[in-house]
Design an enzyme around this catalytic site. Structure first.
Site, mmCIF file in Angstrom:
data_model
loop_
_atom_site.group_PDB
_atom_site.id
_atom_site.type_symbol
_atom_site.label_atom_id
_atom_site.label_comp_id
_atom_site.label_asym_id
_atom_site.label_seq_id
_atom_site.Cartn_x
_atom_site.Cartn_y
_atom_site.Cartn_z
ATOM 1 N NE ARG A 63 18.646 53.979 -6.195
ATOM 2 C CZ ARG A 63 18.261 53.130 -6.881
ATOM 3 N NH1 ARG A 63 18.637 51.605 -6.549
ATOM 4 N NH2 ARG A 63 17.155 53.160 -7.936
ATOM 5 C CE LYS A 129 25.629 49.827 -1.998
ATOM 6 N NZ LYS A 129 24.004 49.887 -1.609
ATOM 7 N NE ARG A 267 18.517 41.579 -5.351
ATOM 8 C CZ ARG A 267 17.127 41.793 -5.028
ATOM 9 N NH1 ARG A 267 16.540 41.251 -5.953
ATOM 10 N NH2 ARG A 267 16.725 42.299 -3.955
#
Length: 269
Positions: A63, A129, A267
């Site tokens: 992204r 992640k 974030r």
């Protein structure tokens, strides 16, 4: 992970083709980007449903123009793209629906995998992640309706932990998690067989009835809810997801703001 990968595409095709007649499955040792390949094919009029898997990508895309790390050995990550024609009445929320389908397929009980808006897969409580999704659409010269587009869903899932001699882990902005931390026996082909059918069903359901039902389940995996986050210059408390998949953010003045996918990265701060 030097052992050969056994993908068993025939079994996978037998499961998926009844859902998307005409579907092809292609597994290649290496390519630049599976999503770029499917988008280029659509420009040549090749728009039959397609699942393209690469054992290694050299130009994977994420992204907001970011690159997907791809210097690992084949099988260390699962990288694939699903392409098909879709004509939902409203495209809003598809990105979240896709992320949710992957998380639910890999962790049905919900104890390990959460979702960081809009569709990053994180290990719960660790802010690392495990995977991400890139959604792209392109116009169709022979579209049957004003809503129909060529949809390409690119997904990348970390399978193996980082090797000791890997690139500096600090290069990963949100850390690095892998599926083998949850199930050491899981390899890339097994992960593909686990997620492919649930993902395809979720996308087809979205095309028919939208994402309201799936978005209602997003809250159970929302790793940002109630936390202070920052989106560009806007900071505040993440306060759930709107009906169209936008992030709800209560700013410093107490006002509820809506942040739509693609505007900025989010974030915890």
């Amino acid at each position: 992970m030097n052992r050969p990968l056994h993908w068993d595409p025939e079994t996978l095709w037998q499961t998926l083709e009844p859902l998307a007649p005409g579907l092809s499955i292609e597994i290649v040792p290496e390519t630049g980007s599976t999503s770029t390949t499917l988008l280029e094919r659509s420009r040549r009029g090749l728009t039959e449903p397609a699942l393209l898997v690469a054992e290694r990508q050299t130009a994977g895309r994420g992204r907001l123009g970011r690159s997907w790390w791809s210097d690992a050995a084949p099988g260390s990550a699962l990288t694939f793209s699903l392409g098909l024609r879709l004509a939902p009445a409203d495209w809003s929320g598809l990105s979240l629906v896709v992320g949710l389908a992957l998380a639910e397929a890999l962790d049905p009980a919900g104890g390990h995998l959460g979702l960081k808006w809009p569709n990053d897969l994180w290990l719960r409580g660790q802010d690392r992640k495990l995977g991400g999704v890139l959604i792209e659409v392109a116009p169709l010269a022979d579209a049957a309706s004003a809503h129909e587009r060529w949809l390409v869903i690119g997904a990348g899932l970390n399978i193996a932990p980082l090797p000791a001699d890997a690139a500096d882990p600090a290069l990963f902005r949100t850390g690095h998690a892998s599926l083998q931390e949850l199930d050491p026996a899981l390899d890339a082909p097994a992960a593909l067989h686990r997620v492919a059918a649930p993902l395809l069903r979720a996308v087809l359901d979205f095309g028919l009835q939208g994402g309201a039902a799936a978005l209602a389940r997003f809250a159970a995996r929302d790793v940002l809810a109630g936390r202070r986050v920052q989106v560009g210059e806007l900071a505040g408390i993440a306060s759930g997801i709107a009906h169209d998949g936008a992030l709800l953010l209560r700013d410093e003045a107490g006002r509820l703001q809506m942040v739509h996918s693609g505007e900025a990265s989010v974030r915890p701060c």
